[in-house]
Write an enzyme that holds these catalytic residues in place. Structure first.
Site, mmCIF file in Angstrom:
data_model
loop_
_atom_site.group_PDB
_atom_site.id
_atom_site.type_symbol
_atom_site.label_atom_id
_atom_site.label_comp_id
_atom_site.label_asym_id
_atom_site.label_seq_id
_atom_site.Cartn_x
_atom_site.Cartn_y
_atom_site.Cartn_z
ATOM 1 N N ASP A 399 -23.429 19.681 50.978
ATOM 2 C CA ASP A 399 -23.178 20.028 52.365
ATOM 3 C C ASP A 399 -21.830 20.741 52.430
ATOM 4 O OD1 ASP A 399 -23.595 20.119 55.072
ATOM 5 O OD2 ASP A 399 -22.845 18.108 55.463
ATOM 6 N N ASP A 790 -23.936 13.850 55.189
ATOM 7 C CA ASP A 790 -23.281 12.858 56.033
ATOM 8 C C ASP A 790 -24.106 12.477 57.251
ATOM 9 O OD1 ASP A 790 -23.071 15.201 57.415
ATOM 10 O OD2 ASP A 790 -20.892 15.312 57.384
ATOM 11 N N ASP A 794 -29.472 14.524 56.901
ATOM 12 C CA ASP A 794 -29.405 14.648 55.441
ATOM 13 C C ASP A 794 -30.146 13.535 54.711
ATOM 14 O OD1 ASP A 794 -27.688 16.919 55.531
ATOM 15 O OD2 ASP A 794 -25.994 15.598 55.947
#
Length: 1161
Positions: A399, A790, A794
């Site tokens: 990410d 996070d 996800d």
């Protein structure tokens, strides 16, 4: 042909387009039928699916919100569809009926595994099953022949090993809670709603489609709602998208195609960060966008770890070897005339000898130690086996926000006096960095005033609740509260301004005050020059998405120039284009000058420069309000119907600031290290392609001068651009389109496979389902994939990955629970440290296995010698156990403390398909090389001790089952000069034809020279220690079966001494042990430990009798095995020397010499 990526802000997610026509028609028909059934109150339970079909269904379900129309249809039609009144809400009766049809507004919980089933699974892993089998065989052996209690001891020990390691594993893994717990926390317990025309507080779980709800700042959105009215509402969608930038919400449909990007929808589980709104519920429970993501997370089956696969492979190999050798020994026993009971006992002994009983405990402890070491590097391990998986990773899907970047907006560049400047914070002025600006520049000072006075963000000096409570959570006494507050503020003042807590304002304003506060105290400036208020009317226009600027007015200040001493000043801050077209002059070098074409070009170039770097740009402007036109008693009113009663054009432009969520320190170096280690780093983000690409360049994910997309924008054909560049930015829409269109093609021919073949990849504007597909595609390409994230969005990809990694600070509960590891500091650089530790543990586990397996051969050979050559058993099962789960354990664990070899992060990741924990080379090295030399040491101990106690080597052949003698009387005295040798029982058949019992002490009182009276005098050696009495039997050792027990203990000691050398040589694969040194103090301690353990077994009364040890004479303690010890070290040093020469010779040629191919494990 796929369409090229355009540098525009497009939708966050568009679901799968044009899947198979037949499927779409079928689904459409089913949807209509379901809607009809719902209207009739009929519910149909869907068929259950398994495996891949279940995951595919979950992906489709996640993307199904693309069919939403609630945001774009007229409110009258929406009201009819939902059977509600947008003013009075649902009638109570209809609401109750809907609750029966739609169910409660909560997510369906996944049924968890009962704790006892989980515990049983921990006790029945593949390796554990092998140990259980070994224990059962030992119990069977003891049941067949109870003369030797060592088999019982071994069985009990194996059971204890399995139970202890199983309990430890259960304890570790039970710390991981169910994913659903994270989603549960998203449901606010109560909300404000309208039913039957009355406003009431009600449980959020009772909401149904059609309910009217109110949300305000700080509330979680209780369901998917369409906004009816809004007042400066902004939502934080980070739990859904991973991006924390507040998003405006209004009653306007701003994106008909993509429900996630329209301003008139707010989604369940997200947060209202400012303002307030009234909305109508359109989806609840599992039908919400968040509910669909949860279903995708739960559809993902737990993947077996790479270490789990390796251990399974290792156990299979050992099982095949063990069973094969057991069968061979069983057959050999028959061929040599042994009875079936003896054969079974010998076969079981061989099988158990092949099982490294302590290895499971050693692996578990080694993993735990590495996990502790990783926690010191800010990586918290939840699943122990994943420690090694991280070292095997070939691809990291990371990410962006909060992982690669700081998740904090910062001022990174400014433009004033017609010059672009890259800047650093003023608090870093003494660290040697270049600030990039002069705080005394008039334009900089004016920009600073505008930024501070025109922003609402403030620093918070109030301590958090935990500061004002004790360890038990109780409030501090009143007399201690002020002291605690003062201490908190003092400590906060000493920290970097970047970590000071704030409130009010958005991320951009917070970045501005953190940039300017070290130069000018914002509290004092705002106190000195507050926003102008006259007759109770405040002179300000708050920022809104329509105007895209904010305005504040201020009374004359002491820094006003001479010709404006009595004038009020207007500050404007906002979108550069909006401000620029309202300005007629520009403030440069202390004066306001007309805007010329050249100045326009410079402004456009600066604005484009910042935009191309994916930065958020703010403009600043001011205007003097002439005191003659706007005297002291003039009331500035921005809220008049006809518009503000002061000018908003003809301003003077000051400059620009460029803000960005900058890369974390150390991330660029970490990415470079990853590349050097052969690990591909892929950015997967929900952010815009421009911003994603800009950050990717800064952190070295993209290093090529031009990406495929750059070539396409220059007019090149997409396919040709793919050939020219190895860097590509893929928009989520492209991924969805390609997945749908290529569904019928073999995977290797699909576009996603071609994209993933690129070295430098960025996926932007991705959805949860798309991120999941990226992970799945990489795994199909045989990549070992790590995924970071996070947000709740996800969690499906985190769970799908070979190793999921969640953020410890900003990570949602759902992401943390789905993950195998947590980054305590949310820093990508910690992952690279984790990869290094993962590689270290794999190397060290190989060392451990090489060390442990080498002792298998000197444990097996005694049985081979007993079966084939019929020597008295050289090593008992219980002493073998003392090696496996005694002397070898601590040294094997100590290998986990070995430092990495210098090239560990220069190697390519291991190939999980071919590079196994148990390889042919390792097996050949341990069994056929080191094991043979260790056997030599044990055999030398055995033969020397027996020789010193009167047994020549030649007499030992077939001595184990010799039955040609007669059992003498214990008082008979040996006389070599007569035929009977003093045996008084010769001629009595009841005493003749027996074999000596070497397993117990029952025959230790007989002189075997008398027993075997028919052996010649030259069969025996002269005992070097006549009169030496065994403290176990209280009989002489010379010429008795007790000498065999001493020799068995000698074999044990010789094996342990050989393992001293083995422990040192396995520390390096190719380097000399001289280069390695003796810096591993845990390993040094382990040598002392196994020495002490061996001494205890040999010399402690009671313990030695129980375990088969004997108090060896000093010259028998390891000295006979010393030549083998020396041979072992010399052999391995010569092997490594030749190996190094061979590897240097063949470097770059792609070939391996014989030594490397057969001994380099």
């Amino acid at each position: 042909m796929s369409q090229p990526l355009r540098r525009t802000s497009s939708s966050f997610i568009i679901g799968f387009q044009q899947l198979k026509d037949q499927i779409e028609i079928k689904e459409h028909a089913e949807r209509i039928a379901n809607e009809e059934n719902l209207k009739k109150g009929i519910t149909k339970k869907p068929k259950e699916t398994k495996g891949k079909d279940k995951q595919d269904d979950a992906i489709k379900n996640t993307e199904a919100f693309r069919d939403m129309v609630e945001h774009k249809i007229p409110l009258e039609e929406l009201s009819r569809n939902l059977e509600t009144d947008l003013d009075r809400g649902l009638p109570e009766e209809i609401a109750r009926n809907k609750l029966k049809v739609f169910g409660e507004n909560k997510l369906t919980e996944k049924v968890g595994m009962p704790w006892y089933i989980h515990f049983i699974k921990c006790l029945t892993g593949f390796f554990s099953l092998l140990l259980w089998a070994g224990a059962i065989l030992c119990f069977i052996t003891y049941g067949i022949s109870q003369a030797d209690p060592s088999n019982l001891y071994l069985a009990i020990a194996l059971v204890v090993v399995v139970l202890v390691t199983g309990c430890f594993g259960f304890y570790q893994e039970s710390k991981s809670a169910a994913i659903m717990a994270g989603f549960k926390n998203m449901i606010p317990p109560k909300c404000l709603a309208i039913r039957d025309g009355s406003q009431r507080e009600m449980e959020s779980q009772k909401l149904v489609p059609g309910d009217i709800v109110f949300v305000k700042q700080g509330n979680k959105i209780p369901a998917d709602i369409r906004i009816l009215t809004a007042n400066n509402m902004k939502v934080d969608n980070s739990s859904l998208t991973g991006e924390s930038e507040p998003l405006a919400r209004t009653d306007k449909c701003t994106n008909e195609k993509n429900p996630l990007e329209t301003e008139n929808l707010a989604f369940f589980g997200t947060m209202c960060s400012s303002g307030e709104a009234k909305g109508v519920v359109v989806n609840t429970g599992d039908k919400t966008v968040m509910g669909r993501i949860a279903k995708l997370a739960f559809s993902t089956e737990n993947e077996q770890t790479t270490l789990g696969r390796e251990i399974e492979f290792f156990v299979k190999v050992i099982s095949v070897i063990s069973l094969s050798m057991g069968v061979i020994f069983f057959a050999l026993g028959f061929s040599f005339g042994y009875d079936i009971v003896t054969n079974v006992i010998n076969a079981i002994g061989v099988i158990v000898a092949n099982v490294p009983e302590g290895l499971l405990a050693e692996v578990t402890v080694a993993l735990s130690l590495t996990a502790k070491r990783m926690s010191e590097k800010n990586v918290l391990v939840k699943n122990l086996e994943c420690v090694e998986t991280l070292g095997s990773v070939t691809c990291v899907c990371s990410d962006k926000t909060g992982t690669l970047t700081e998740n904090k907006m910062r001022v990174v560049s400014i433009w004033y006096d017609n010059k672009i400047r890259d800047v650093n914070n003023y608090e870093e002025k003494n660290t040697g960095v270049t600030l990039g600006y002069n705080i005394e520049d008039p334009a900089f000072e004016m920009m600073q005033r505008c930024a501070i006075l025109n922003s609402k963000a403030q620093f918070s000096t109030e301590p958090p609740e935990e500061v004002l409570t004790d360890k038990k959570g109780n409030p501090l006494p009143q007399n201690e509260i002020e002291a605690a507050k003062e201490k908190y503020r003092t400590e906060l003042a000493q920290k970097s301004i970047q970590v000071w807590p704030t409130f009010g304002g958005d991320a951009s304003e917070i970045a501005l005050i953190k940039f300017f506060h070290p130069i000018q105290n914002i509290v004092e400036m705002r106190k000195t020059y507050p926003v102008l208020v006259r007759d109770g009317v405040k002179g300000e226009i708050p920022f809104n998405s329509a105007n895209k600027y904010a305005v504040t007015l201020h009374e004359p200040a002491d820094w006003n120039p001479k010709d404006h001493k009595k004038d009020c000043i207007l500050f404007m801050k906002g979108a550069p284009e909006q401000l620029w077209e309202r300005c007629s002059t520009i403030y440069s070098n202390g004066t306001a000058s007309p805007i010329t074409e050249d100045v326009k070009a410079q402004f456009a170039a600066a604005n484009k420069h910042f935009g191309s770097r994916g930065q958020r740009v703010l403009g600043f402007a001011y205007m003097w309000l002439d005191h003659n036109e706007y005297p002291k008693d003039y009331v500035f009113d921005p809220n008049k119907k006809e518009g503000p009663n002061f000018p908003l054009r003809g301003l003077t432009f000051i400059g620009l600031t460029a803000l960005m969520d900058p890369p974390r320190k150390g991330v660029k170096e970490a990415v470079i290290s990853a590349h050097e280690a052969g690990v591909k780093v892929i950015m997967v983000t929900g952010d815009q392609p421009l911003t994603a690409a800009a950050i990717a360049r800064q952190v070295h994910i993209i290093t090529q001068a031009k990406t495929v997309n750059d070539y396409v924008e220059e007019g090149m054909d997409w396919e040709k651009a793919l050939e020219l560049s190895d860097a590509i930015v893929i928009h989520g829409d492209m991924l969805t389109k390609a997945h749908a269109e290529d569904a019928e093609l073999p995977f290797n021919e699909q576009r996603i496979a071609k994209w993933l073949s690129k070295k430098e990849i960025v996926f932007a504007r991705t959805s949860p389902a798309q991120k999941y597909l990226i992970v799945d595609a990489n795994q199909k390409l045989k990549q070992i994939v790590a995924v970071t994230g996070d947000g709740v969005n996800d969690s499906p990809a985190i769970k799908k990955a070979d190793i999921g990694i969640a953020m410890g600070i900003v990570g949602s509960d759902a992401a943390k629970d789905a993950a195998d590891m947590l980054l305590i500091d949310d820093n990508f650089a910690s992952i690279i440290q984790g990869i290094e530790q993962g590689r270290v543990i794999f190397d060290n586990l190989k060392r451990t296995i090489a060390y442990v397996l080498a002792s298998n051969i000197p444990e097996i050979i005694p049985f081979l010698a007993a079966v084939i050559f019929q020597l008295p058993l050289p090593l008992t099962t219980i002493l073998m156990l003392c090696v496996c789960i005694g002397t070898d354990v601590v040294p094997a664990v100590a290998l986990a403390y070995e430092e990495p070899e210098l090239d560990i992060m220069k190697r390519k990741p291991r190939n999980a398909e071919t590079d196994h924990l148990m390889s042919f080379q390792l097996l050949f090295f341990a069994y056929m090389q080191i094991g043979e030399i260790l056997t030599l040491g044990g055999m030398m101990e055995y033969l020397v001790i027996l020789y010193d106690f009167g047994f020549k080597p030649q007499v030992l052949w077939f001595f184990y089952i010799a039955d040609s003698g007669c059992r003498p009387d214990e008082h008979d005295i040996y006389d070599p000069d007569i035929h009977s040798k003093g045996n008084s029982h010769i001629g009595d058949d009841s005493y003749c034809g027996d074999t000596v019992n070497y397993l117990t002490n029952s025959d230790g009182k007989y002189d075997l020279r008398i027993w075997f009276y028919n052996y010649g005098h030259d069969s025996w050696s002269d005992c070097k220690y006549p009169g030496w009495t065994s403290p176990i039997t209280n009989h002489e050792v010379c010429y008795t079966s007790e000498a065999v027990h001493y020799a068995q203990c000698g074999w044990f000691v010789g094996l342990v001494c050989g393992q001293y050398a083995n422990l040192q040589i396995v520390r390096t694969r190719e380097k000399s042990i001289i280069d390695r040194g003796f810096s591993n103090w845990v390993l040094n301690f382990s040598l002392a430990f196994e020495t002490l353990f061996t001494l205890l077994i040999c010399y402690v009364p009671g313990l030695n009798e129980a375990l088969g040890g004997r108090p060896l004479l000093t010259l028998h303690y390891g000295f006979p095995a010393a030549p083998a010890f020396i041979i072992l070290v010399l052999y391995d040093e010569i092997r490594k020397y030749l190996l190094r020469k061979e590897m240097i010779k063949n470097k770059g040629r792609g070939i391996k010499g014989w030594i490397e191919a057969n001994t380099f494990y």
